[in-house]
Design an enzyme around this catalytic site. Structure first.
Site, PDB file in Angstrom:
ATOM      1  N   GLU A  20      29.724  27.941  17.810  1.00  0.00           N
ATOM      2  CA  GLU A  20      30.828  27.628  16.692  1.00  0.00           C
ATOM      3  C   GLU A  20      30.098  27.662  15.848  1.00  0.00           C
ATOM      4  O   GLU A  20      29.415  26.355  16.218  1.00  0.00           O
ATOM      5  CB  GLU A  20      31.281  26.448  17.119  1.00  0.00           C
ATOM      6  CG  GLU A  20      33.298  26.516  16.747  1.00  0.00           C
ATOM      7  CD  GLU A  20      33.145  25.981  15.564  1.00  0.00           C
ATOM      8  OE1 GLU A  20      33.244  26.578  14.444  1.00  0.00           O
ATOM      9  OE2 GLU A  20      31.992  24.688  15.370  1.00  0.00           O
ATOM     10  N   CYS A  54      32.406  20.712  13.412  1.00  0.00           N
ATOM     11  CA  CYS A  54      32.717  21.766  12.944  1.00  0.00           C
ATOM     12  C   CYS A  54      33.796  22.713  12.433  1.00  0.00           C
ATOM     13  O   CYS A  54      34.610  23.655  11.573  1.00  0.00           O
ATOM     14  CB  CYS A  54      32.388  22.821  14.006  1.00  0.00           C
ATOM     15  SG  CYS A  54      30.166  22.186  14.124  1.00  0.00           S
TER      16      CYS A  54
END
Length: 179
Positions: A20, A54
């Site tokens: 990710e 994130c």
């Protein structure tokens, strides 16, 4: 850079890798959205973990026609995110002095480039002189070419960017080096 290095290291032994690698995550608020729910939810998602996620929706892309209402809702929502001792407060400190300094520099850069601080701002929250606490900060009057709209801050800092049409909102959302 980190993602490339992880993939390179994994390739030699044919390991499967899932990454990710997000940053500057866009959150488009549509004209007909339930503004209270959308804005409050977005602020909460960003402020969780002191903005150190994130997937944090750091760029709120909002209709210019509803901007004053959105700003008022965001200002109200951020009041629920007072930093303090993580045992009792919703928001703890950021991870390190280096990260605190980076966040402070970007907050100052945002103001210097003409964005309007509508909540928070530079410096430590009152009463929290020890530790790396950041004031939950929201900027309005942001354009997507400003540093705070381009660089991942990785802290409790939201930028609100206005749009006129949904096509423009999508262009703004996709205009990032992070993909």
């Amino acid at each position: 850079r980190a993602g490339v290095e992880v993939a390179r290291a994994a390739a030699a032994s044919v390991k499967r890798v899932h990454q990710e690698l997000g940053g500057k995550s866009p959150n488009i608020i549509l004209e007909d959205a339930d503004l209270e729910a959308a804005v409050t939810g977005s602020v909460a998602t960003l402020m969780m973990n002191s903005g150190q996620s994130c997937l944090a929706p750091t760029r709120m892309i909002a209709p210019k026609s509803k901007m004053s209402e959105i700003i008022e809702i965001a200002k109200k929502a951020v009041q629920d995110w007072t930093p303090g001792d993580p045992a009792t407060a919703k928001m703890g400190p950021v991870v390190s002095e280096a990260q605190w300094n980076k966040i402070q520099g970007l907050i100052e850069k945002g103001a210097a480039e003409g964005a309007t601080i509508i909540a928070g701002g530079p410096g430590k929250p009152e009463g929290l002189e020890t530790g790396y606490y950041v004031k939950p900060t929201i900027f309005a009057d942001v354009t997507n070419d400003m540093t705070i709209a381009r660089q991942e801050i990785f802290g409790p800092v939201l930028v609100i960017i206005g749009y006129d049409t949904e096509d423009e909102a999508i262009r703004i959302a996709n205009d990032t080096e992070y993909g």
